[in-house]
Design a protein around this motif. Structure first.
Motif, PDB file in Angstrom:
ATOM      1  N   TRP A 138       0.780  -1.060   0.131  1.00  0.00           N
ATOM      2  CA  TRP A 138      -0.026  -0.031  -0.016  1.00  0.00           C
ATOM      3  C   TRP A 138       0.909   1.505  -0.009  1.00  0.00           C
ATOM      4  CZ3 TRP A 138      -1.070   4.348   2.862  1.00  0.00           C
ATOM      5  CH2 TRP A 138      -2.086   4.979   2.633  1.00  0.00           C
ATOM      6  N   PRO A 139       0.514   2.233  -0.719  1.00  0.00           N
ATOM      7  CA  PRO A 139      -0.629   2.145  -1.585  1.00  0.00           C
ATOM      8  C   PRO A 139      -0.349   1.976  -3.178  1.00  0.00           C
ATOM      9  CG  PRO A 139       0.469   4.565  -1.310  1.00  0.00           C
ATOM     10  CD  PRO A 139       1.174   3.573  -0.908  1.00  0.00           C
TER      11      PRO A 139
ATOM     12  N   PRO B 183       6.082   5.403  -4.196  1.00  0.00           N
ATOM     13  CA  PRO B 183       6.747   6.613  -3.578  1.00  0.00           C
ATOM     14  C   PRO B 183       7.955   6.084  -3.001  1.00  0.00           C
ATOM     15  CG  PRO B 183       4.599   5.690  -2.543  1.00  0.00           C
ATOM     16  CD  PRO B 183       4.938   4.918  -4.076  1.00  0.00           C
ATOM     17  N   LYS B 184       8.777   7.235  -2.243  1.00  0.00           N
ATOM     18  CA  LYS B 184      10.085   6.803  -1.626  1.00  0.00           C
ATOM     19  C   LYS B 184       9.715   5.713  -0.296  1.00  0.00           C
ATOM     20  CE  LYS B 184      12.663  10.602  -3.362  1.00  0.00           C
ATOM     21  NZ  LYS B 184      13.283  11.719  -2.967  1.00  0.00           N
ATOM     22  N   SER B 185       8.657   6.002   0.268  1.00  0.00           N
ATOM     23  CA  SER B 185       8.141   5.432   1.438  1.00  0.00           C
ATOM     24  C   SER B 185       7.998   4.097   1.408  1.00  0.00           C
ATOM     25  CB  SER B 185       7.037   5.767   2.226  1.00  0.00           C
ATOM     26  OG  SER B 185       5.830   5.707   1.344  1.00  0.00           O
ATOM     27  N   VAL B 186       7.555   3.675   0.071  1.00  0.00           N
ATOM     28  CA  VAL B 186       7.430   2.245  -0.190  1.00  0.00           C
ATOM     29  C   VAL B 186       8.647   1.554  -0.571  1.00  0.00           C
ATOM     30  CG1 VAL B 186       6.441   0.418  -2.020  1.00  0.00           C
ATOM     31  CG2 VAL B 186       5.201   2.635  -1.125  1.00  0.00           C
ATOM     32  N   ILE B 187       9.684   2.172  -1.126  1.00  0.00           N
ATOM     33  CA  ILE B 187      11.075   1.786  -1.462  1.00  0.00           C
ATOM     34  C   ILE B 187      11.774   1.599   0.089  1.00  0.00           C
ATOM     35  CG2 ILE B 187      13.220   2.344  -2.522  1.00  0.00           C
ATOM     36  CD1 ILE B 187      11.680   3.866  -4.531  1.00  0.00           C
ATOM     37  N   LYS B 188      11.522   2.823   0.925  1.00  0.00           N
ATOM     38  CA  LYS B 188      12.258   2.415   2.210  1.00  0.00           C
ATOM     39  C   LYS B 188      11.673   1.331   3.085  1.00  0.00           C
ATOM     40  CE  LYS B 188      13.076   5.283   6.403  1.00  0.00           C
ATOM     41  NZ  LYS B 188      12.868   6.385   7.034  1.00  0.00           N
ATOM     42  N   PHE B 189      10.492   1.202   2.922  1.00  0.00           N
ATOM     43  CA  PHE B 189       9.963   0.051   3.635  1.00  0.00           C
ATOM     44  C   PHE B 189      10.245  -1.331   3.158  1.00  0.00           C
ATOM     45  CE2 PHE B 189       6.683  -3.513   3.105  1.00  0.00           C
ATOM     46  CZ  PHE B 189       6.490  -3.750   4.586  1.00  0.00           C
ATOM     47  N   ILE B 190      10.446  -1.567   1.770  1.00  0.00           N
ATOM     48  CA  ILE B 190      11.070  -2.650   1.020  1.00  0.00           C
ATOM     49  C   ILE B 190      12.490  -2.981   1.653  1.00  0.00           C
ATOM     50  CG2 ILE B 190      11.731  -3.772  -1.078  1.00  0.00           C
ATOM     51  CD1 ILE B 190       9.230  -2.497  -2.177  1.00  0.00           C
ATOM     52  N   ALA B 191      13.368  -1.934   1.569  1.00  0.00           N
ATOM     53  CA  ALA B 191      14.679  -2.206   1.633  1.00  0.00           C
ATOM     54  C   ALA B 191      14.990  -2.357   3.255  1.00  0.00           C
ATOM     55  CB  ALA B 191      15.416  -0.789   1.216  1.00  0.00           C
ATOM     56  N   THR B 192      14.389  -1.509   4.125  1.00  0.00           N
ATOM     57  CA  THR B 192      14.785  -1.530   5.485  1.00  0.00           C
ATOM     58  C   THR B 192      13.875  -2.653   6.289  1.00  0.00           C
ATOM     59  OG1 THR B 192      13.024   0.353   5.859  1.00  0.00           O
ATOM     60  CG2 THR B 192      15.413   0.904   5.065  1.00  0.00           C
ATOM     61  N   GLN B 193      12.696  -2.923   5.931  1.00  0.00           N
ATOM     62  CA  GLN B 193      11.956  -3.899   6.688  1.00  0.00           C
ATOM     63  C   GLN B 193      11.598  -5.268   5.809  1.00  0.00           C
ATOM     64  OE1 GLN B 193       8.606  -1.887   8.837  1.00  0.00           O
ATOM     65  NE2 GLN B 193       9.354   0.219   8.229  1.00  0.00           N
ATOM     66  N   ALA B 194      10.745  -5.176   4.754  1.00  0.00           N
ATOM     67  CA  ALA B 194      10.515  -6.242   4.058  1.00  0.00           C
ATOM     68  C   ALA B 194      11.806  -7.225   3.828  1.00  0.00           C
ATOM     69  CB  ALA B 194       9.621  -6.025   3.031  1.00  0.00           C
ATOM     70  N   LEU B 195      12.749  -6.757   3.134  1.00  0.00           N
ATOM     71  CA  LEU B 195      13.731  -7.457   3.002  1.00  0.00           C
ATOM     72  C   LEU B 195      14.496  -8.110   3.969  1.00  0.00           C
ATOM     73  CD1 LEU B 195      15.395  -5.483  -0.165  1.00  0.00           C
ATOM     74  CD2 LEU B 195      14.524  -8.086  -0.379  1.00  0.00           C
ATOM     75  N   PRO B 196      14.811  -7.367   5.213  1.00  0.00           N
ATOM     76  CA  PRO B 196      15.589  -7.978   6.221  1.00  0.00           C
ATOM     77  C   PRO B 196      14.773  -9.187   6.775  1.00  0.00           C
ATOM     78  CG  PRO B 196      15.934  -5.522   6.067  1.00  0.00           C
ATOM     79  CD  PRO B 196      14.951  -5.932   4.963  1.00  0.00           C
ATOM     80  N   ARG B 197      13.323  -8.866   7.078  1.00  0.00           N
ATOM     81  CA  ARG B 197      12.540  -9.817   7.405  1.00  0.00           C
ATOM     82  C   ARG B 197      12.393 -11.267   6.614  1.00  0.00           C
ATOM     83  NH1 ARG B 197       8.544  -5.744   8.916  1.00  0.00           N
ATOM     84  NH2 ARG B 197       7.196  -6.082   7.136  1.00  0.00           N
ATOM     85  N   SER B 198      12.459 -11.066   5.238  1.00  0.00           N
ATOM     86  CA  SER B 198      12.170 -12.246   4.413  1.00  0.00           C
ATOM     87  C   SER B 198      13.754 -13.038   4.621  1.00  0.00           C
ATOM     88  CB  SER B 198      12.071 -11.693   3.002  1.00  0.00           C
ATOM     89  OG  SER B 198      10.935 -11.091   2.962  1.00  0.00           O
ATOM     90  N   LEU B 199      14.491 -12.231   4.743  1.00  0.00           N
ATOM     91  CA  LEU B 199      16.176 -12.894   4.769  1.00  0.00           C
ATOM     92  C   LEU B 199      16.343 -13.686   6.085  1.00  0.00           C
ATOM     93  CD1 LEU B 199      18.052 -10.282   2.918  1.00  0.00           C
ATOM     94  CD2 LEU B 199      17.386 -12.405   1.877  1.00  0.00           C
TER      95      LEU B 199
END
Length: 298
Positions: A92-93, A180-196
């Motif tokens: 989102w969004p 939006p930049k907020s989505v890129i930041k979420f992916i890089a700093t939260q989603a990717l580390p959790r997946s790894l």
């Protein structure tokens, strides 16, 4: 390969976005000139072969990648080569996205030791057209390089246990559409580390192996190159992620010459300059696509 094996320096094009030390060392870097290019480095508690087999299995990716909704194999092109479809979850969004990739698996030499390479790039295939409610992402040359962690490296990093490997993953492409930049930041700093972290937890309980079970059939061949590397049944492969008739896997006999250019690719990746490596890698993908087009026309 240059992006995966280059070390950080004062002139490095990478900037650190997030870094975790425990329970598994994970770092995510962003390219200073490319907003959708990331370099992820993490250490997994297992041997390279085990890590490679799980990470290269596209059908198991939704088990650990929280950004992936579903996957399927469109076609096996030969040992180590396949066309993969990935449907990503919407963040989102933004709208949900998908990608169609030509993937290549190989064992390579890095600093005199066996390593494993999983590389892919976007392609266009009329069997898998774009869908109106999905944004088709475009991936450049991207993938993973998996190497063994030496005893000295384990001690220096404080890694407990005998079996560890280093995974360098490059994600270089264009997500298309509005991001939006907020989505890129979420992916890089939260989603990717959790997946790894999740995939490391899965790898920690698997039997460690330095040799890849996926690539073993290819290395065991003696003149017969007809063995598929990824063993799956049609029920495993066809995932009803699209409301369209499914596409069966087309099993092909590999062209004998493939083993020769694969050998040269490995030699060049070890000794050639980065510019030559990039050119040869692009040529390899063009050869695969050319053979595939010729077969479909015959």
């Amino acid at each position: 390969m240059q992006m995966a094996t280059s070390e950080d320096s004062g002139a490095s094009p990478w900037t650190m976005l997030t870094s975790l030390d425990r329970p598994y060392p994970i770092s995510v870097q962003g390219h200073t000139a490319k907003p959708f290019c990331f370099r992820i480095v993490f250490y997994a508690p297992t041997s390279p072969g085990t890590a490679f087999d799980l990470l290269a299995n596209i059908l198991r990716r939704p088990e650990w990648d929280e950004l992936t909704e579903s996957t399927r194999i469109i076609e096996h092109l030969g040992p180590g080569d396949a066309i993969h479809y990935i449907k990503a979850k919407p963040v989102w969004p933004t709208s949900a996205r998908d990608s169609l990739l030509l993937s290549h698996l190989a064992a390579v030499q890095v600093n005199g030791a066996r390593a494993y390479l999983n590389v892919s790039k976007s392609i266009v295939d009329d069997r898998v057209p774009e869908i109106s409610d999905l944004v088709r992402m475009e991936a450049g040359i991207a993938g993973q390089l998996i190497t063994r962690v030496t005893e000295e490296e384990r001690r220096a990093m404080g890694l407990a246990g005998e079996h560890w490997c280093k995974v360098v993953q490059i994600a270089d492409g264009d997500l298309k559409g509005w991001i939006p930049k907020s989505v890129i930041k979420f992916i890089a700093t939260q989603a990717l580390p959790r997946s790894l972290k999740k995939v490391c937890q899965q790898l920690a309980v698997l039997p460690p192996s330095s040799e890849s079970a996926i690539l073993r059939p290819a290395t065991a061949l003696s003149g017969d190159a007809s063995t598929d590397l990824i063993k799956t049944t049609s029920s495993d492969v066809i995932n009803p992620i699209l409301a369209k008739p499914h596409v069966p896997i087309l099993r092909r006999n590999a062209v004998p010459a493939r083993s020769r250019w694969t050998m040269w690719l490995r030699v060049l990746m070890r000794y050639a300059t980065p510019a030559v490596v990039a050119a040869i890698t692009t040529l390899v993908f063009q050869m695969i696509l050319g053979r595939r087009a010729a077969r479909r026309m015959s």
